[in-house]
Design an enzyme around this catalytic site. Structure first.
Site, PDB file in Angstrom:
ATOM      1  CG  ASP A  81      -2.139   0.684   1.204  1.00 64.21           C
ATOM      2  OD1 ASP A  81      -2.469   1.194   0.128  1.00 64.21           O
ATOM      3  OD2 ASP A  81      -2.829   0.769   2.245  1.00 64.21           O
ATOM      4  CG  ASP A 103       0.635   8.083  -2.211  1.00 65.52           C
ATOM      5  OD1 ASP A 103       0.577   9.025  -3.032  1.00 65.52           O
ATOM      6  OD2 ASP A 103      -0.016   8.063  -1.151  1.00 65.52           O
ATOM      7  CG  HIS A 179      -6.495   6.374   4.035  1.00 69.27           C
ATOM      8  ND1 HIS A 179      -5.849   7.313   3.281  1.00 69.27           N
ATOM      9  CD2 HIS A 179      -6.478   5.236   3.307  1.00 69.27           C
ATOM     10  CE1 HIS A 179      -5.444   6.766   2.148  1.00 69.27           C
ATOM     11  NE2 HIS A 179      -5.816   5.515   2.133  1.00 69.27           N
ATOM     12  CB  ALA A 219     -13.438   0.750   0.969  1.00 65.40           C
ATOM     13  CG  ASN A 239      -6.787  -0.235  -0.761  1.00 67.69           C
ATOM     14  OD1 ASN A 239      -6.920  -1.155  -1.577  1.00 67.69           O
ATOM     15  ND2 ASN A 239      -5.699   0.497  -0.694  1.00 67.69           N
ATOM     16  CB  ILE A 240     -11.515  -2.938   3.592  1.00 65.78           C
ATOM     17  CG1 ILE A 240     -12.437  -2.601   2.403  1.00 65.78           C
ATOM     18  CG2 ILE A 240     -12.305  -2.980   4.906  1.00 65.78           C
ATOM     19  CD1 ILE A 240     -13.406  -3.697   2.031  1.00 65.78           C
ATOM     20  CG  ASP A 241      -6.303  -1.007   8.016  1.00 64.51           C
ATOM     21  OD1 ASP A 241      -6.460  -2.034   8.699  1.00 64.51           O
ATOM     22  OD2 ASP A 241      -5.365  -0.210   8.200  1.00 64.51           O
ATOM     23  CB  THR A 242     -10.905   1.865   9.491  1.00 66.43           C
ATOM     24  OG1 THR A 242      -9.777   2.664   9.145  1.00 66.43           O
ATOM     25  CG2 THR A 242     -11.520   2.400  10.771  1.00 66.43           C
TER      26      THR A 242
HETATM   27  P1  13P Z   1      -9.768   2.407   5.682  1.00 66.70           P
HETATM   28  O1  13P Z   1      -8.871   2.263   6.850  1.00 66.70           O
HETATM   29  O2  13P Z   1     -10.568   3.650   5.740  1.00 66.70           O
HETATM   30  O3  13P Z   1     -10.573   1.193   5.419  1.00 66.70           O
HETATM   31  O4  13P Z   1      -8.797   2.598   4.409  1.00 66.70           O
HETATM   32  C1  13P Z   1      -7.855   1.608   4.119  1.00 66.70           C
HETATM   33  C2  13P Z   1      -7.022   2.039   2.972  1.00 66.70           C
HETATM   34  O5  13P Z   1      -7.452   2.748   2.091  1.00 66.70           O
HETATM   35  C3  13P Z   1      -5.632   1.586   2.916  1.00 66.70           C
HETATM   36  O6  13P Z   1      -4.957   2.129   1.840  1.00 66.70           O
END
Ligand code: 13P
Length: 299
Positions: A81, A103, A179, A219, A239-242
């Site tokens: 990423d 990036d 993000h 996302a 992209n999903i993290d949070t």
């Molecule tokens: P979120 O943490 O908002 O899901 O975003 C993750 C992301 O875009 C990583 O590049």
């Protein structure tokens, strides 16, 4: 199984379903993500941030991801990423990532172009895809000084030019998502003045001009209807993290409170990882990636 990103994202998949790119940083997350892919028979991307590599160590985390991916029944591709550091990207290309993101979106257009082209030249020679960003996808706390979200968004004409000149494989678009989750009340107020979470009109204009798969960062928290609409408008990767972190932390906190007598970390971490897996499975279904093993087997 560990696969190349090009085997899970191609012309047949774009517009029909999307692949989630889940961030990872440790054993629990890697395994929970892989289990979600297996349970839903879904292809997926496992990705690292620079912060995750610093936290766990490059060789340690990459070794873990490669092992988990190789042993999984789910087709899993590795991706780096947001990264500004060309040397780190070279290292990851040589450690087996099939996709990396340079990036340079914080730089002026010409400099972004120059650095992106150099990374593409290096990565393509080794069969690795490159993602780049045009416009700025902000962190939730960066919105404090933003007057209008539109100023930072990807311009469709610039995007077409940028893709043609750099020959990147996927494009991260800035269309309103961010993000993380805003906690600062001032930022929440700024965001409430923006009409839509995702600027679908802009996304459509980008999709009409740019023929490579698009990537939606940030996302988490995007309404389901907008996620589905974005798939139809060329977003092939979300992209999903949070949202995964929140699920993990919620379960961990509940368990700590409910069972103060537990001192074995595994007994606390496993239910948290299970909660993360469930959230990942929800996202896979939302993106319609479930059951897509079959699609890949027939390709
Ligand atoms: P979120 O943490 O908002 O899901 O975003 C993750 C992301 O875009 C990583 O590049």
């Amino acid at each position: 199984m560990l696969v190349h990103i090009g085997s899970i994202i191609n012309k047949k998949t774009v517009g029909k379903y999307a692949v989630p790119a889940f961030n990872t940083q440790d054993l629990e997350t890697c395994e929970a993500i892989a289990r979600a892919g297996e349970a839903q028979r879904a292809p997926l991307i496992m990705q690292t941030s620079v912060g995750a590599l610093e936290y766990a160590g490059v060789e340690e985390l990459v070794g873990l991801m490669r092992t988990v991916a190789r042993k999984s029944k789910a087709p899993i591709a590795l991706h780096q990423d947001h990264c500004h550091d060309f040397n780190l990207l070279k290292k990851l290309v040589n450690l087996g990532y099939s996709s990396v993101m340079i990036d340079a979106s914080h730089l002026p257009y010409q400099e972004n172009l120059k650095l992106t082209k150099a990374v593409v030249h290096y990565a393509h020679k080794r069969g690795v895809w490159v993602q780049a960003e045009l416009g700025r996808i902000l962190g939730s706390e960066d919105w404090q000084n933003v007057k209008s979200g539109q100023d930072l968004m990807t311009d469709p004409i610039d995007a077409a030019k940028f893709v043609a000149e750099t020959r990147i494989d996927t494009l991260a678009v800035a269309v309103g998502s961010m993000h993380g989750i805003p906690v600062n009340p001032k930022i929440k107020k700024v965001l409430s003045t923006l009409k839509e979470h995702i600027d679908l009109k802009r996304l459509r204009a980008i999709h009409e001009k740019v023929k490579i798969p698009l990537v939606l960062h940030g996302a988490s928290g995007v309404p389901d209807t907008q996620m589905r609409a974005a798939i139809r408008l060329g977003v092939a990767i979300f992209n999903i993290d949070t949202d995964l972190r929140v699920a993990f932390n919620k379960a961990l906190r509940q368990n700590l409170k409910k069972h103060p007598e537990i001192y074995d970390p595994r007994k606390l971490l496993r239910p948290a990882a299970d909660a993360l897996q469930q959230e990942a499975e929800k996202k896979i279904k939302l993106l319609k990636a479930n059951g897509k093993f079959i699609h890949l087997e027939r390709k």
